[in-house]
Design a protein around this motif. Structure first.
Motif, PDB file in Angstrom:
ATOM      1  N   SER A 171     -13.668  -7.397 -14.713  1.00 25.08           N
ATOM      2  CA  SER A 171     -14.296  -8.374 -14.118  1.00 25.08           C
ATOM      3  C   SER A 171     -15.255  -7.936 -12.776  1.00 25.08           C
ATOM      4  CB  SER A 171     -13.450  -9.584 -13.413  1.00 25.08           C
ATOM      5  OG  SER A 171     -12.600  -9.293 -12.466  1.00 25.08           O
ATOM      6  N   THR A 172     -14.877  -6.909 -12.212  1.00 28.54           N
ATOM      7  CA  THR A 172     -15.678  -6.345 -11.179  1.00 28.54           C
ATOM      8  C   THR A 172     -16.127  -5.068 -11.835  1.00 28.54           C
ATOM      9  OG1 THR A 172     -15.512  -5.459  -8.872  1.00 28.54           O
ATOM     10  CG2 THR A 172     -13.584  -5.267 -10.225  1.00 28.54           C
ATOM     11  N   THR A 173     -17.530  -4.728 -10.928  1.00 33.60           N
ATOM     12  CA  THR A 173     -18.189  -3.528 -11.008  1.00 33.60           C
ATOM     13  C   THR A 173     -17.621  -2.447 -10.011  1.00 33.60           C
ATOM     14  OG1 THR A 173     -19.898  -4.266  -9.786  1.00 33.60           O
ATOM     15  CG2 THR A 173     -20.289  -4.440 -11.968  1.00 33.60           C
ATOM     16  N   HIS A 174     -16.781  -2.634  -9.362  1.00 33.95           N
ATOM     17  CA  HIS A 174     -16.102  -1.916  -8.133  1.00 33.95           C
ATOM     18  C   HIS A 174     -14.961  -1.142  -8.535  1.00 33.95           C
ATOM     19  CE1 HIS A 174     -19.453  -3.642  -6.158  1.00 33.95           C
ATOM     20  NE2 HIS A 174     -18.802  -3.533  -4.689  1.00 33.95           N
ATOM     21  N   SER A 175     -14.461  -0.110  -8.006  1.00 31.98           N
ATOM     22  CA  SER A 175     -13.361   0.491  -7.985  1.00 31.98           C
ATOM     23  C   SER A 175     -12.317  -0.266  -7.127  1.00 31.98           C
ATOM     24  CB  SER A 175     -13.060   1.863  -7.694  1.00 31.98           C
ATOM     25  OG  SER A 175     -14.086   2.654  -8.456  1.00 31.98           O
ATOM     26  N   PHE A 176     -10.875   0.018  -7.580  1.00 27.81           N
ATOM     27  CA  PHE A 176      -9.737  -0.664  -6.553  1.00 27.81           C
ATOM     28  C   PHE A 176      -9.269   0.591  -6.078  1.00 27.81           C
ATOM     29  CE2 PHE A 176     -10.046  -3.934  -9.809  1.00 27.81           C
ATOM     30  CZ  PHE A 176     -10.131  -5.175  -8.786  1.00 27.81           C
ATOM     31  N   VAL A 177      -9.410   0.594  -4.801  1.00 25.45           N
ATOM     32  CA  VAL A 177      -9.164   2.070  -3.774  1.00 25.45           C
ATOM     33  C   VAL A 177      -8.605   1.382  -2.530  1.00 25.45           C
ATOM     34  CG1 VAL A 177      -9.575   4.099  -2.817  1.00 25.45           C
ATOM     35  CG2 VAL A 177     -10.700   3.596  -5.056  1.00 25.45           C
ATOM     36  N   ASP A 178      -7.223   1.517  -2.381  1.00 21.75           N
ATOM     37  CA  ASP A 178      -6.322   1.149  -1.241  1.00 21.75           C
ATOM     38  C   ASP A 178      -6.961   2.199  -0.129  1.00 21.75           C
ATOM     39  OD1 ASP A 178      -4.745  -0.060   0.487  1.00 21.75           O
ATOM     40  OD2 ASP A 178      -3.319   1.519   0.079  1.00 21.75           O
ATOM     41  N   SER A 179      -7.861   1.701   0.778  1.00 19.25           N
ATOM     42  CA  SER A 179      -8.418   2.641   1.831  1.00 19.25           C
ATOM     43  C   SER A 179      -8.370   2.146   3.306  1.00 19.25           C
ATOM     44  CB  SER A 179      -9.842   3.113   1.270  1.00 19.25           C
ATOM     45  OG  SER A 179     -10.323   3.940   2.014  1.00 19.25           O
ATOM     46  N   PHE A 180      -7.855   2.640   4.207  1.00 23.79           N
ATOM     47  CA  PHE A 180      -8.113   2.292   5.474  1.00 23.79           C
ATOM     48  C   PHE A 180      -8.081   3.158   6.389  1.00 23.79           C
ATOM     49  CE2 PHE A 180      -3.627   2.218   4.259  1.00 23.79           C
ATOM     50  CZ  PHE A 180      -3.084   2.948   5.359  1.00 23.79           C
ATOM     51  N   ALA A 181      -8.712   3.075   7.562  1.00 29.64           N
ATOM     52  CA  ALA A 181      -8.683   4.060   8.675  1.00 29.64           C
ATOM     53  C   ALA A 181      -7.396   4.431   9.062  1.00 29.64           C
ATOM     54  CB  ALA A 181      -9.592   3.503   9.792  1.00 29.64           C
ATOM     55  N   ASP A 182      -7.329   5.675   9.327  1.00 30.58           N
ATOM     56  CA  ASP A 182      -5.931   6.459   9.580  1.00 30.58           C
ATOM     57  C   ASP A 182      -5.927   6.912  11.184  1.00 30.58           C
ATOM     58  OD1 ASP A 182      -3.177   7.275   9.492  1.00 30.58           O
ATOM     59  OD2 ASP A 182      -3.972   9.107   8.617  1.00 30.58           O
ATOM     60  N   THR A 183      -5.162   5.928  11.904  1.00 27.19           N
ATOM     61  CA  THR A 183      -5.268   6.366  13.226  1.00 27.19           C
ATOM     62  C   THR A 183      -4.003   7.070  13.736  1.00 27.19           C
ATOM     63  OG1 THR A 183      -4.388   4.055  13.638  1.00 27.19           O
ATOM     64  CG2 THR A 183      -6.740   4.284  13.720  1.00 27.19           C
ATOM     65  N   LYS A 184      -3.138   7.120  12.792  1.00 27.83           N
ATOM     66  CA  LYS A 184      -1.780   7.973  13.500  1.00 27.83           C
ATOM     67  C   LYS A 184      -2.051   9.281  13.451  1.00 27.83           C
ATOM     68  CE  LYS A 184       3.279   8.309  12.315  1.00 27.83           C
ATOM     69  NZ  LYS A 184       4.297   7.670  11.237  1.00 27.83           N
ATOM     70  N   GLU A 185      -1.534   9.870  14.588  1.00 25.78           N
ATOM     71  CA  GLU A 185      -1.759  11.078  15.129  1.00 25.78           C
ATOM     72  C   GLU A 185      -0.844  12.043  14.104  1.00 25.78           C
ATOM     73  OE1 GLU A 185      -1.066  12.021  19.056  1.00 25.78           O
ATOM     74  OE2 GLU A 185      -2.716  10.543  19.828  1.00 25.78           O
ATOM     75  N   GLY A 186      -1.196  13.382  13.809  1.00 23.04           N
ATOM     76  CA  GLY A 186      -0.698  14.158  13.173  1.00 23.04           C
ATOM     77  C   GLY A 186      -0.952  14.342  11.720  1.00 23.04           C
ATOM     78  N   ARG A 278     -11.216  -2.624  -1.335  1.00 20.64           N
ATOM     79  CA  ARG A 278     -10.430  -1.558  -0.516  1.00 20.64           C
ATOM     80  C   ARG A 278      -8.974  -1.966  -0.444  1.00 20.64           C
ATOM     81  NH1 ARG A 278     -13.251  -0.774   5.193  1.00 20.64           N
ATOM     82  NH2 ARG A 278     -11.465   0.704   5.243  1.00 20.64           N
ATOM     83  N   ARG A 279      -8.446  -2.046  -1.644  1.00 25.63           N
ATOM     84  CA  ARG A 279      -7.019  -2.424  -2.022  1.00 25.63           C
ATOM     85  C   ARG A 279      -6.593  -1.990  -3.469  1.00 25.63           C
ATOM     86  NH1 ARG A 279      -6.464  -6.942  -5.662  1.00 25.63           N
ATOM     87  NH2 ARG A 279      -8.062  -8.066  -6.223  1.00 25.63           N
ATOM     88  N   SER A 280      -5.299  -1.668  -3.511  1.00 32.07           N
ATOM     89  CA  SER A 280      -4.696  -1.475  -4.726  1.00 32.07           C
ATOM     90  C   SER A 280      -4.063  -2.433  -5.708  1.00 32.07           C
ATOM     91  CB  SER A 280      -3.390  -0.397  -4.256  1.00 32.07           C
ATOM     92  OG  SER A 280      -2.870   0.073  -5.460  1.00 32.07           O
ATOM     93  N   VAL A 281      -4.190  -2.297  -6.899  1.00 33.15           N
ATOM     94  CA  VAL A 281      -3.545  -3.233  -7.797  1.00 33.15           C
ATOM     95  C   VAL A 281      -2.168  -3.002  -8.335  1.00 33.15           C
ATOM     96  CG1 VAL A 281      -5.844  -4.249  -8.702  1.00 33.15           C
ATOM     97  CG2 VAL A 281      -4.590  -2.117  -9.824  1.00 33.15           C
ATOM     98  N   THR A 282      -1.638  -2.039  -7.536  1.00 36.85           N
ATOM     99  CA  THR A 282      -0.033  -1.525  -7.844  1.00 36.85           C
ATOM    100  C   THR A 282       0.793  -1.834  -6.728  1.00 36.85           C
ATOM    101  OG1 THR A 282      -0.960   0.212  -9.394  1.00 36.85           O
ATOM    102  CG2 THR A 282       1.192   0.650  -8.427  1.00 36.85           C
ATOM    103  N   HIS A 283       1.595  -2.514  -6.811  1.00 34.93           N
ATOM    104  CA  HIS A 283       2.633  -2.831  -5.703  1.00 34.93           C
ATOM    105  C   HIS A 283       3.664  -1.789  -5.506  1.00 34.93           C
ATOM    106  CE1 HIS A 283       6.494  -4.899  -4.166  1.00 34.93           C
ATOM    107  NE2 HIS A 283       5.612  -5.577  -3.559  1.00 34.93           N
ATOM    108  N   THR A 284       3.770  -1.648  -4.040  1.00 36.09           N
ATOM    109  CA  THR A 284       5.112  -0.489  -3.881  1.00 36.09           C
ATOM    110  C   THR A 284       5.558  -1.298  -2.630  1.00 36.09           C
ATOM    111  OG1 THR A 284       3.487   1.227  -4.439  1.00 36.09           O
ATOM    112  CG2 THR A 284       5.413   1.707  -3.286  1.00 36.09           C
TER     113      THR A 284
END
Length: 367
Positions: A171-186, A278-284
């Protein structure tokens, strides 16, 4: 007199023979032309039929499984695929090298010989996982009708039936990719700069759904991947120190899990984030309290066992309609076809006993 009559008959035959030959040639030419026209007509029918068949072919979803060996939940997926009569899917499995899905190793005909034959040995937390994903994509892209590419683990279950899942993804022309800015050091290694600047560094789930364009982007990448292979490694775990050199300064190690960053960072690096959900369709479910070692908390997801498998569990997962990303102060409200919808189509990690119990109660795969 008889001899003279014979001569006259021969003479007449010689005079008529050119006409007979001409008529025979004309007849033969007519037959050839008719046959050629019939052949052209037949070929045109064949081409038209082929074109119509091609036009009538619906786009497919490629289900790409990453497994250790066999698929313990193949029976669950068998029930899921059995409901689809139009073959709007394809299946590929990446297992250890040499493993074959045959009548001994799988009970589902959908998985017979669906293993890729150029698989590699995959180690958790290593860049070999990225290579396995690329191998699956390369094989899946060979089918021009594969239009979406879904990565799944061997402990994933489908929460809904095939038709609902297909309509949701398509139903969408977009990918589903869980993605966010990673601010954690290391996690980000400064050695990646300037190829991958810190502002393009992303984190998320490896269980993505890619449109064909993004699948091709991953396969063609020769810029971001080498940076991950050289500079993104998981932190040395205490249980492995006896088999590997003891790190001089373990507290300074970068704890980078390649498959949790690669696709997300690649898409950000190429300026394609406007083309993804910017989200996943797989629950964990990540258990932050079960580990006694504070450094190990949250490293592995919850495994649902037989006693956990009940209607309340599945309802609680299906009822999730938004995801909160704390590092970006962003809340993703889930939708499909412009209307509010559950966030997740798949869930992990389930044992075989738990998954079969849920299937027998028609709580997953066929509902």
């Amino acid at each position: 007199m008889r001899k003279k009559g014979s001569v006259i008959a021969v003479t007449r035959w010689r005079m008529r023979s050119p006409l007979v030959v001409f008529l025979l040639c004309l007849f033969a030419a007519s037959v050839v032309m008719l046959l050629q026209q019939y052949s052209n007509f037949t070929n045109l029918e064949d081409v038209t039929a082929t074109d119509e068949a091609t036009e009538n072919r619906l786009p497919k979803i490629a289900f790409l499984f990453i497994a250790r060996n066999r698929l313990p939940l193949d029976v669950v997926w068998d029930a899921f695929f059995q409901e689809e009569k139009e073959r709007r899917f394809s299946i590929l499995v990446h297992s250890r090298p040499g493993f074959v899905l045959n009548k001994i190793t799988t009970r589902s005909p959908f998985f017979l010989n669906r293993q890729v034959n150029n698989s590699i040995q995959v180690d958790w937390g290593e860049a070999s996982m990225l290579e396995a994903e690329r191998i699956l994509l390369k094989n899946a892209l060979l089918d021009p009708f594969n239009d979406r590419f879904v990565f799944l683990s061997d402990s994933c279950v489908p929460l809904y039936n095939f038709n609902y899942t297909y309509e949701y993804i398509m139903s969408t022309t977009h990918s589903f990719v869980d993605s966010f800015a990673d601010t954690k050091e290391g996690r980000y290694n400064p050695k990646m700069n300037p190829v991958i600047p810190a502002q393009n560094w992303r984190k998320g789930s490896q269980w993505v759904v890619l449109i064909r364009k993004h699948a091709e982007v991953v396969v063609r990448d020769e810029t971001v991947l080498p940076q991950f292979q050289n500079h993104c490694r998981r932190k040395s775990l205490p249980e492995f120190w006896r088999d590997q050199p003891f790190p001089v300064h373990p507290e300074k190690e970068h704890n980078c899990i390649p498959d949790e960053h690669y696709v997300q960072t690649l898409i950000a690096h190429l300026g394609l984030e406007g083309e993804i959900n910017r989200r996943s369709v797989t629950h964990t479910s990540w258990d932050l309290s079960s580990s006694k070692d504070k450094k190990r908390k949250g490293w592995h997801p919850v495994t649902y066992r037989l006693n956990d498998a009940n209607p309340d569990l599945i309802k609680s997962i299906k009822d999730i309609d938004n995801i909160n990303y704390e590092t970006e102060y962003r809340r993703e409200w889930c939708s499909s076809k412009g209307r509010p919808a559950p966030c997740f189509l798949f869930s992990r990690k389930f044992t075989r006993a738990a998954a079969l119990k849920l299937l027998n109660q028609s709580l997953i795969a066929v509902s």
